[in-house]
Design an enzyme around this catalytic site. Structure first.
Site, PDB file in Angstrom:
ATOM      1  N   ASP A 142     112.691 146.378  92.384  1.00 33.46           N
ATOM      2  CA  ASP A 142     112.143 145.231  91.661  1.00 33.46           C
ATOM      3  C   ASP A 142     111.208 144.383  92.496  1.00 33.46           C
ATOM      4  O   ASP A 142     110.537 143.499  91.948  1.00 33.46           O
ATOM      5  CB  ASP A 142     113.282 144.343  91.134  1.00 33.46           C
ATOM      6  CG  ASP A 142     114.022 143.629  92.261  1.00 33.46           C
ATOM      7  OD1 ASP A 142     114.096 142.387  92.242  1.00 33.46           O
ATOM      8  OD2 ASP A 142     114.527 144.319  93.160  1.00 33.46           O
ATOM      9  N   PHE A 200     117.610 154.322  93.771  1.00 39.17           N
ATOM     10  CA  PHE A 200     117.552 153.061  93.042  1.00 39.17           C
ATOM     11  C   PHE A 200     117.858 151.897  93.977  1.00 39.17           C
ATOM     12  O   PHE A 200     118.783 151.984  94.793  1.00 39.17           O
ATOM     13  CB  PHE A 200     118.600 153.020  91.925  1.00 39.17           C
ATOM     14  CG  PHE A 200     118.495 154.106  90.896  1.00 39.17           C
ATOM     15  CD1 PHE A 200     117.780 153.899  89.725  1.00 39.17           C
ATOM     16  CD2 PHE A 200     119.145 155.322  91.087  1.00 39.17           C
ATOM     17  CE1 PHE A 200     117.709 154.895  88.760  1.00 39.17           C
ATOM     18  CE2 PHE A 200     119.083 156.317  90.130  1.00 39.17           C
ATOM     19  CZ  PHE A 200     118.357 156.104  88.950  1.00 39.17           C
ATOM     20  N   ASP A 201     117.119 150.807  93.802  1.00 39.23           N
ATOM     21  CA  ASP A 201     117.549 149.533  94.360  1.00 39.23           C
ATOM     22  C   ASP A 201     118.738 149.044  93.537  1.00 39.23           C
ATOM     23  O   ASP A 201     118.993 149.536  92.427  1.00 39.23           O
ATOM     24  CB  ASP A 201     116.391 148.535  94.302  1.00 39.23           C
ATOM     25  CG  ASP A 201     116.756 147.184  94.864  1.00 39.23           C
ATOM     26  OD1 ASP A 201     117.582 147.123  95.798  1.00 39.23           O
ATOM     27  OD2 ASP A 201     116.225 146.176  94.363  1.00 39.23           O
ATOM     28  N   GLY A 202     119.465 148.072  94.067  1.00 39.33           N
ATOM     29  CA  GLY A 202     120.642 147.566  93.366  1.00 39.33           C
ATOM     30  C   GLY A 202     120.353 146.373  92.479  1.00 39.33           C
ATOM     31  O   GLY A 202     120.194 146.499  91.263  1.00 39.33           O
TER      32      GLY A 202
END
Length: 301
Positions: A276, A161-163
Site C-alpha cells: 500500500d 503481500f504486505d500486511g
C-alpha cells in the site's frame, strides 16, 4: 444452464498490465486516441512484449493444465475494440488461452468487475484501481517499470503481500501514523490475541489457497505465498495469529522492522508483490513485478 464463472478464480486486468504497451500509451498521451488506434492496427500481427503481470497470468492459467477450468483471466481495458484485436492476437502468440474481454474506448471499465465476480483487478490506471478498491474488489496499480523475469521458479506461482492495509485492515497503521512506533508496538502487544480486521486482499489470498487445494496433485504447479511487512517483534504476533484465525497458512513471513523490502523480494522472487505504500513499491519494483494498493490511511494524504 447458462455459462457461469462462479466457481472460478477470476482475474481481470488491463491491456497495459498484461503486455508492454508503454510506447503505444505515450503516443496516446501525445497525439490522442486516433493515432493510438492506427498504431495498434499497424502492429496487429506484431505480438506485444510481456508486461508486468504476464508471469502471474501465465502461471495462474497453468492451474487449468489438466483440462479443468479453474482460472479465468479477462481483459478489462479502456482500449477500443480494434486495439483489443492485438491484445488477443498477442495472447495467442504467447500461448495464453484468453477468451473474454471488455473494451470501453476510454470509459472506466471497473464497473464490469461485479458481473465478472473478479477476485483481482490489475491496471496501470490509478483512477480505475481506486474505484475498484472502493467498490470492494482487490485491485492494484501495476508499476510498469517493474523488473520482470518470466522464467523464474517455473514450477511455482509465488505471490507476496504486505500486511497492514493489504491483507489486514489499516487499524494498526492508523495508530502508528497518529502516535508513532512505540504506541503502535504497545497497541499490537495489547491486542495480540484479537485478530485484525480483513484488508482488501484477504479475499484474493483465500481464493488462491482454495485454488491450490482444488488443483492438489492434478497440475505440476504449486502456490507459494509470503507476508512481507515492516512490522517487527512484538507486533509480529498479532499478524500471525490473525492468519491462523482465518485458517490461512502462508509459506514465508518477513518481519523487516522498516528495512527496504526490495532486497528481500529479490531473494524470494515473487511473480507479483502487493503493497500500500509507494516507497515500498518503488523498492520492490527493482526486484519483482509490483502493484500499488491505494488503500488505508497512508493513501489519504
Amino acid at each position: 444452464m447458462g455459462v457461469t464463472l462462479d466457481d472460478k478464480l477470476v482475474v481481470a486486468l488491463s491491456s497495459r498490465a498484461l503486455f508492454d504497451f508503454e510506447e503505444e500509451n505515450r503516443l496516446f498521451d501525445e497525439q490522442g486516441d486516433a493515432a493510438y488506434t492506427r498504431l495498434q492496427l499497424q502492429r496487429l500481427d506484431q505480438p506485444a512484449r510481456a508486461g508486468v503481470a504476464f508471469p502471474l497470468v501465465r502461471k495462474l492459467l497453468a492451474f487449468n493444465g489438466d483440462g479443468q477450468h479453474r482460472v479465468e483471466v479477462v481483459i478489462l481495458s479502456r482500449n477500443d475494440p480494434v486495439s483489443g484485436l492485438r491484445v488477443f492476437r498477442s495472447a495467442k502468440a504467447a500461448g495464453l488461452q484468453l477468451e473474454r474481454g471488455v473494451f470501453t474506448r476510454g470509459q472506466p471499465p471497473w464497473h464490469y468487475l461485479k458481473p465478472l465476480g473478479a477476485q483481482l483487478f490489475l491496471s496501470a490506471h490509478a483512477e480505475d484501481v481506486g474505484a475498484a478498491l472502493n467498490a470492494g474488489f482487490p485491485a492494484a496499480r501495476v508499476f510498469s517499470s517493474s523488473v520482470v523475469e518470466a522464467d523464474r521458479h517455473p514450477g511455482e506461482l509465488r505471490i507476496a503481500f504486505d500486511g497492514d492495509a493489504v491483507l489486514f485492515s489499516d487499524e494498526a497503521e492508523r495508530v502508528f501514523q497518529a502516535n508513532g512506533l512505540d504506541a503502535f508496538q504497545n497497541h499490537e502487544r495489547t491486542h495480540a490475541a484479537r485478530p485484525l480486521p480483513a484488508g482488501p486482499f484477504k479475499p484474493l489470498l483465500v481464493a488462491l489457497q482454495r485454488l491450490q487445494a482444488a488443483a492438489a496433485e492434478a497440475v505440476p504447479i504449486r502456490l507459494r505465498t509470503a507476508l512481507v511487512t515492516a512490522r517487527s517483534a512484538p507486533a509480529h504476533e498479532r499478524a500471525i495469529r490473525t492468519l491462523m484465525d482465518w485458517g490461512i497458512a502462508i509459506d514465508e513471513a518477513m518481519f523487516l522492522g522498516g528495512l527496504s523490502k526490495g532486497p528481500f523480494l529479490r531473494e524470494f522472487g515473487p511473480d507479483f508483490f502487493f503493497d500500500d505504500q509507494i516507497t515500498h513499491c518503488e523498492s520492490a519494483a527493482l526486484a519483482a513485478p509490483t502493484g500499488h494498493v491505494a488503500a488505508g490511511v497512508t493513501n489519504l494524504r
